[in-house]
Design an enzyme around this catalytic site. Structure first.
Site, mmCIF file in Angstrom:
data_model
loop_
_atom_site.group_PDB
_atom_site.id
_atom_site.type_symbol
_atom_site.label_atom_id
_atom_site.label_comp_id
_atom_site.label_asym_id
_atom_site.label_seq_id
_atom_site.Cartn_x
_atom_site.Cartn_y
_atom_site.Cartn_z
ATOM 1 N N SER A 211 0.823 -1.159 -0.196
ATOM 2 C CA SER A 211 -0.047 0.084 0.026
ATOM 3 C C SER A 211 0.883 1.108 -0.069
ATOM 4 O O SER A 211 2.195 1.114 0.132
ATOM 5 C CB SER A 211 -0.706 -0.001 1.046
ATOM 6 O OG SER A 211 -0.005 0.253 2.306
ATOM 7 N N LYS A 212 0.248 2.524 -0.080
ATOM 8 C CA LYS A 212 1.031 3.776 -0.303
ATOM 9 C C LYS A 212 2.032 3.931 0.809
ATOM 10 O O LYS A 212 2.927 4.468 0.518
ATOM 11 C CB LYS A 212 -0.047 4.659 0.013
ATOM 12 C CG LYS A 212 -1.044 4.954 -1.237
ATOM 13 C CD LYS A 212 -1.355 6.687 -1.347
ATOM 14 C CE LYS A 212 -1.878 6.872 -2.805
ATOM 15 N NZ LYS A 212 -3.287 6.671 -2.763
ATOM 16 N N ARG A 213 1.795 3.511 1.981
ATOM 17 C CA ARG A 213 2.573 3.486 3.026
ATOM 18 C C ARG A 213 4.337 2.902 2.699
ATOM 19 O O ARG A 213 5.101 2.924 3.158
ATOM 20 C CB ARG A 213 2.263 3.178 4.465
ATOM 21 C CG ARG A 213 2.003 1.844 4.796
ATOM 22 C CD ARG A 213 1.193 1.722 5.973
ATOM 23 N NE ARG A 213 0.724 0.207 6.018
ATOM 24 C CZ ARG A 213 1.601 -0.761 6.418
ATOM 25 N NH1 ARG A 213 2.831 -0.619 6.738
ATOM 26 N NH2 ARG A 213 1.125 -1.911 6.221
ATOM 27 N N HIS A 214 3.939 2.043 1.946
ATOM 28 C CA HIS A 214 5.200 1.197 1.437
ATOM 29 C C HIS A 214 6.052 2.052 0.456
ATOM 30 O O HIS A 214 7.197 1.762 0.203
ATOM 31 C CB HIS A 214 5.001 -0.303 0.812
ATOM 32 C CG HIS A 214 4.501 -1.095 1.737
ATOM 33 N ND1 HIS A 214 3.179 -1.433 1.711
ATOM 34 C CD2 HIS A 214 5.205 -1.787 3.001
ATOM 35 C CE1 HIS A 214 3.046 -2.256 2.577
ATOM 36 N NE2 HIS A 214 4.333 -2.639 3.439
ATOM 37 N N GLY A 215 5.549 3.081 -0.053
ATOM 38 C CA GLY A 215 6.139 3.958 -1.117
ATOM 39 C C GLY A 215 5.303 3.962 -2.536
ATOM 40 O O GLY A 215 4.122 3.957 -2.279
#
Ligand code: GLU
Length: 479
Positions: A253-257
């Site tokens: 998800s977005k929090r991984h980049g």
């Protein structure tokens, strides 16, 4: 011979195309191309509050950019259209009527609050949250009373208490107990069809033979099989691939980049590299090969090879592949692709001498990882951007270094010839005259010529800079 497969990619246009969805599309596309079947694009836009036309257009553009062509779908109408769910509402309505006529559905008047209350109380009593069938057996009078109160109703499917079993092409035998599943909504209170309902009707009417999608849809598949049975339709074959995970093994998800195709595209990842990387993720190709063209991936594709456990997204590996594709990209084509990135970096490529620009790009091409790197790599070729970094200043701070540089300049001032020969001659001359060699020789020259301490081969840099520019840059050390 088995009929040619018909597969589909059925995105909901509710956001940017996530690499996970692009991979689902890729699996379907490769499957279709491998077996000479058809790949259909269907837009699932019945959730009006979350769908947007701009997302749909982006999605279509991203798929085209990735080179996944569809045989039927938006912009390519075929015999089974329309291919946008919002244009098929009458079809869903007809099918709802069939289920009403056979008493397989019922209207549900429960409000959001009531459903939430039921959910919470089930959780509190440690039971699986699901709809317990409050409206299933309402009498005609009870229904009428609710209608009169102005309550809106959805339609729920009467889930049969049977076991649903199917053979998944990737995961093998799967089994779901109907008893654990609550009656689910097939038409929402605003009249729009729910995903599980629309998807079954569409997959059936569009003659889809194989449904290939992420394992997050496994439990939906059980519901969908119930609907296939209720309609008397034959189910397609299912294959649920693993999801892409981040390094911490949670869903990417977005929090991984970066996670969307659009983001990678903006960073200057080439579509060939992204496709290759996504095709590689979670499935292995013969002989451990990792760099494969589309054609090679199609030829080698098989669902059986897709792994069941999650595939970890490794951006470094994607970068590694991208650098390879950049290196292998044919020069003319490469410069064309670079144009927007050059402009974005503040250059005006169309105003530069084409041959000179080509030489500049050739010189740095092998050092690029992403197309967005280009600006930083070619700066020093432009006088207005030539500037000594601190590291370069440090190198040039010693007497010895300055001597190397001025001697190099001295040779240039006196010699004539092609840049290639001038460079070789100057290096030889400096060596002879100063006795310096190796790093002590090349670093000061690099620092003075380019202003930086790392870069492409110095002889290539010199050739592209040309005698005049080089001499001018060295002149300042003559004082
Ligand atoms: N619209 C659904 C999604 O984007 C499609 C899932 C499916 O392939 O059935 O998740």
């Amino acid at each position: 011979m088995a009929p040619k497969p018909r597969v589909r990619f059925a995105p909901s246009p509710t956001g940017e195309l996530h690499v996970g969805n692009a991979r689902t599309a890729l699996f379907n596309w490769m499957f279709a191309r491998h077996f000479g079947g058809e790949f259909i694009l269907r837009i699932e836009d019945t959730d009006e509050s979350r769908s947007a036309l701009s997302y749909q257009l982006n999605l279509i553009d991203d798929l085209k950019w990735l080179g996944m062509d569809w045989d039927e779908g938006p912009q390519k109408e075929g015999a089974y259209g329309p291919y946008k769910q919002s244009q098929r509402l009458n079809i869903y309505e007809d099918h709802l009527q069939k289920l009403i006529a056979t008493d397989k559905v019922y209207p549900c008047y429960c409000t959001e609050e009531e459903l939430e209350e039921e959910r919470q109380s089930l959780i509190l009593s440690k039971r699986m949250p699901r709809y317990m069938g409050k409206c299933r057996n309402l009498s005609p009078d009870e229904r009428k009373a609710r209608e009169e109160q102005g309550r809106k109703h959805s339609y729920r499917f009467k889930v049969p208490h049977l076991t649903v079993e199917f053979d998944d092409l990737i995961r093998g035998a799967m089994k779901f107990e109907g008893e654990a599943i609550g009656d689910f909504i097939i038409v929402r209170s605003n009249g729009m069809p729910a995903y599980n309902f629309a998807v079954v009707i569409d997959d059936h009417l569009m003659a889809i033979t194989h449904v290939i999608r992420g394992e997050d849809h496994l439990s939906n598949t059980a519901l969908q099989i119930m609907l296939y049975r209720a309609f008397g339709f034959e189910s397609p074959t299912f294959a649920h691939h693993c999801l892409i995970l981040g390094k911490d093994r949670s869903k990417l998800s977005k929090r991984h980049g970066s996670v969307s195709v659009g983001e990678f595209r903006k960073q200057g990842i080439l579509p060939e590299a992204l496709i290759n990387y996504l095709g590689l993720l979670g499935s292995s190709f013969t002989e451990g090969r990792e760099v494969l063209s589309r054609e090679e991936m199609i030829a080698a594709f098989s669902l059986e090879r897709a792994s069941k456990s999650g595939a970890i997204f490794d951006e470094e590996k994607l970068h590694w592949l991208n650098a390879i594709y950049i290196r292998n990209c044919e020069n003319e084509d490469f410069i064309k692709r670079l144009f927007p990135f050059l402009q974005q970096a503040g250059y005006q490529p169309d105003k530069l001498d084409a041959q000179w620009l080509k030489n500049v790009i050739d010189t740095v091409k092998n050092d690029l990882i992403k197309l967005t790197d280009i600006g930083g790599h070619i700066r020093f070729f432009f006088d207005e951007q030539y500037e000594l970094t601190d590291a370069a200043k440090e190198i040039l701070a010693t007497e010895g270094a300055r001597k190397v540089v001025t001697t190099f300049g001295e040779y240039l001032a006196a010699a004539q010839g092609l840049p290639k020969d001038l460079y070789a001659g100057a290096i030889k001359y400096v060596k002879e005259k100063t006795g310096v060699k190796g790093k002590e020789l090349f670093m000061p020259i690099r620092a003075a010529l380019t202003g930086v301490v790392h870069g492409p081969e110095l002889d290539r840099v010199f050739e592209v800079l040309g005698k005049e520019k080089a001499a001018k840059r060295l002149q300042q050390y003559n004082k």
